[in-house]
Design an enzyme around this catalytic site. Structure first.
Site, PDB file in Angstrom:
ATOM      1  N   GLY A  45       0.854  -1.188   0.000  1.00 22.36           N
ATOM      2  CA  GLY A  45       0.000   0.000   0.000  1.00 22.36           C
ATOM      3  C   GLY A  45       0.881   1.226   0.000  1.00 22.36           C
ATOM      4  N   GLN A  50       2.734  10.012   1.988  1.00 20.70           N
ATOM      5  CA  GLN A  50       4.089   9.462   2.140  1.00 20.70           C
ATOM      6  C   GLN A  50       5.034   9.956   1.045  1.00 20.70           C
ATOM      7  OE1 GLN A  50       2.301   5.315   2.607  1.00 20.70           O
ATOM      8  NE2 GLN A  50       4.176   5.156   3.798  1.00 20.70           N
ATOM      9  N   CYS A  91       5.671  -0.248   7.645  1.00 21.33           N
ATOM     10  CA  CYS A  91       5.384   1.035   7.006  1.00 21.33           C
ATOM     11  C   CYS A  91       6.594   1.450   6.166  1.00 21.33           C
ATOM     12  CB  CYS A  91       5.091   2.097   8.066  1.00 21.33           C
ATOM     13  SG  CYS A  91       4.642   3.709   7.358  1.00 21.33           S
ATOM     14  N   LEU A  92       6.358   1.843   4.936  1.00 21.72           N
ATOM     15  CA  LEU A  92       7.475   2.224   4.054  1.00 21.72           C
ATOM     16  C   LEU A  92       8.145   3.505   4.542  1.00 21.72           C
ATOM     17  CD1 LEU A  92       5.888   1.307   0.606  1.00 21.72           C
ATOM     18  CD2 LEU A  92       7.553   0.004   1.953  1.00 21.72           C
ATOM     19  N   HIS A 133      -4.594   1.442   7.704  1.00 20.81           N
ATOM     20  CA  HIS A 133      -3.236   1.980   7.845  1.00 20.81           C
ATOM     21  C   HIS A 133      -3.021   3.141   6.879  1.00 20.81           C
ATOM     22  CE1 HIS A 133       1.288   1.460   8.250  1.00 20.81           C
ATOM     23  NE2 HIS A 133       1.201   2.135   7.120  1.00 20.81           N
ATOM     24  N   GLU A 134      -3.511   2.976   5.617  1.00 20.13           N
ATOM     25  CA  GLU A 134      -3.326   4.045   4.608  1.00 20.13           C
ATOM     26  C   GLU A 134      -4.186   5.260   4.939  1.00 20.13           C
ATOM     27  OE1 GLU A 134      -0.767   1.374   2.974  1.00 20.13           O
ATOM     28  OE2 GLU A 134      -0.902   3.549   2.901  1.00 20.13           O
ATOM     29  N   HIS A 137      -2.599   7.465   7.309  1.00 17.94           N
ATOM     30  CA  HIS A 137      -1.593   8.351   6.696  1.00 17.94           C
ATOM     31  C   HIS A 137      -2.251   9.632   6.190  1.00 17.94           C
ATOM     32  CE1 HIS A 137       2.227   6.253   6.744  1.00 17.94           C
ATOM     33  NE2 HIS A 137       1.726   5.166   6.203  1.00 17.94           N
TER      34      HIS A 137
HETATM   35  O1  LIG Z   1       3.624   2.336   4.596  1.00 17.12           O
HETATM   36  C1  LIG Z   1       2.698   1.848   3.923  1.00 17.12           C
HETATM   37  O2  LIG Z   1       1.568   2.360   3.896  1.00 17.12           O
HETATM   38  C2  LIG Z   1       2.933   0.539   3.196  1.00 17.12           C
HETATM   39  C3  LIG Z   1       2.810  -0.655   4.132  1.00 17.12           C
HETATM   40  C4  LIG Z   1       1.349  -1.087   4.159  1.00 17.12           C
HETATM   41  C5  LIG Z   1       1.022  -2.072   5.249  1.00 17.12           C
HETATM   42  C6  LIG Z   1       1.682  -3.303   5.362  1.00 17.12           C
HETATM   43  C7  LIG Z   1       1.331  -4.212   6.382  1.00 17.12           C
HETATM   44  C8  LIG Z   1       0.330  -3.865   7.278  1.00 17.12           C
HETATM   45  C9  LIG Z   1      -0.303  -2.643   7.167  1.00 17.12           C
HETATM   46  C10 LIG Z   1       0.035  -1.758   6.160  1.00 17.12           C
HETATM   47  C11 LIG Z   1       3.675  -1.748   3.573  1.00 17.12           C
HETATM   48  O3  LIG Z   1       3.474  -2.242   2.488  1.00 17.12           O
HETATM   49  S1  LIG Z   1       5.008  -2.237   4.537  1.00 17.12           S
HETATM   50  C12 LIG Z   1       5.767  -3.518   3.587  1.00 17.12           C
HETATM   51  C13 LIG Z   1       5.012  -4.836   3.687  1.00 17.12           C
HETATM   52  O4  LIG Z   1       4.247  -4.985   4.603  1.00 17.12           O
HETATM   53  C14 LIG Z   1       5.159  -5.891   2.666  1.00 17.12           C
HETATM   54  C15 LIG Z   1       6.124  -5.749   1.703  1.00 17.12           C
HETATM   55  C16 LIG Z   1       6.258  -6.733   0.758  1.00 17.12           C
HETATM   56  C17 LIG Z   1       5.410  -7.828   0.753  1.00 17.12           C
HETATM   57  C18 LIG Z   1       4.422  -7.946   1.718  1.00 17.12           C
HETATM   58  C19 LIG Z   1       4.291  -6.974   2.688  1.00 17.12           C
HETATM   59 ZN   LIG Z   2       2.637   3.311   6.251  1.00 17.61          ZN
END
Ligand SMILES: O=C(O)C[C@@H](Cc1ccccc1)C(=O)SCC(=O)c1ccccc1
Ligand SMILES: [Zn+2]
Length: 170
Positions: A45, A50, A91-92, A133-134, A137
């Site tokens: 996501g 972000q 979270c990225l 979560h998004e 943000h």
């Molecule tokens: O910072 C963001 O919003 C992105 C975040 C979204 C998210 C992930 C997990 C739970 C809630 C929200 C991410 O994508 S973090 C990276 C991640 O979780 C992931 C990366 C590669 C494959 C699978 C998951």
């Molecule tokens: Zn995030």
């Protein structure tokens, strides 16, 4: 284009996003760039906040094979379940940190697509977690704010040290 993802505790992550009012090519390019940036990270996501664009735009793709990108413009939660679940979120904007956050396990969301057409989603599981979560943000909220002040301060210190390290290299 791959956009720069703001890193916690950048204050710009706490700005509140405004609703999208014009559904034009600019919006389509923003969604395309956000999707490219998300897949490159990689993530499931990404919220416009972000990438320092403070408009209510979110892209999500929770599929393994990156085959189902959905853009949520001006998303609203119409209903959320009393039943809650804890999920280890990432979270990225907070790279390398995963920790448990409790949220409603099911949500009903209304949003608009890039053409301005409204749609509704009944989400559960990882999609429900990611949508909430998004949308946080877009309200200027980062998931570490649900953790204890002790954990949050340790994370802040760790990332600021890394940030300084990166600047020194550069
Ligand atoms: O910072 C963001 O919003 C992105 C975040 C979204 C998210 C992930 C997990 C739970 C809630 C929200 C991410 O994508 S973090 C990276 C991640 O979780 C992931 C990366 C590669 C494959 C699978 C998951
Ligand atoms: Zn995030």
């Amino acid at each position: 284009a791959i956009l720069n993802i703001l890193r916690y505790p950048d204050p710009r992550l706490h700005k509140v996003a405004v609703p999208v009012t014009v559904f034009d090519e600019r919006l389509e390019k923003l969604v395309a760039d956000m999707a490219e940036t998300m897949y490159d990270a990689p993530g499931i996501g990404l919220a416009a906040s972000q990438v320092d664009v403070h408009e209510q735009v979110v892209v999500i793709d929770t599929t393994e094979d990156k085959s189902a990108l959905v853009a949520y413009i001006n998303p609203e939660i119409l209903w959320s379940s009393d039943d809650k679940q804890v999920y280890d979120e990432g979270c990225l904007s907070v790279p390398g940190i995963y920790d448990g956050v409790e949220r409603p396990s099911k949500v009903k969301v209304r949003a608009y697509d890039v053409k301005g057409q409204p749609f509704e989603v009944d989400a559960d599981g990882l999609l429900a977690v990611c949508i909430q979560h998004e949308m946080d943000h877009l309200l200027g909220k980062v998931f570490v704010e649900y953790l204890s002040p002790l954990k949050r301060n340790r994370i802040k210190a760790k990332l600021q040290k890394e940030e300084r390290g990166m600047q020194r290299e550069a």
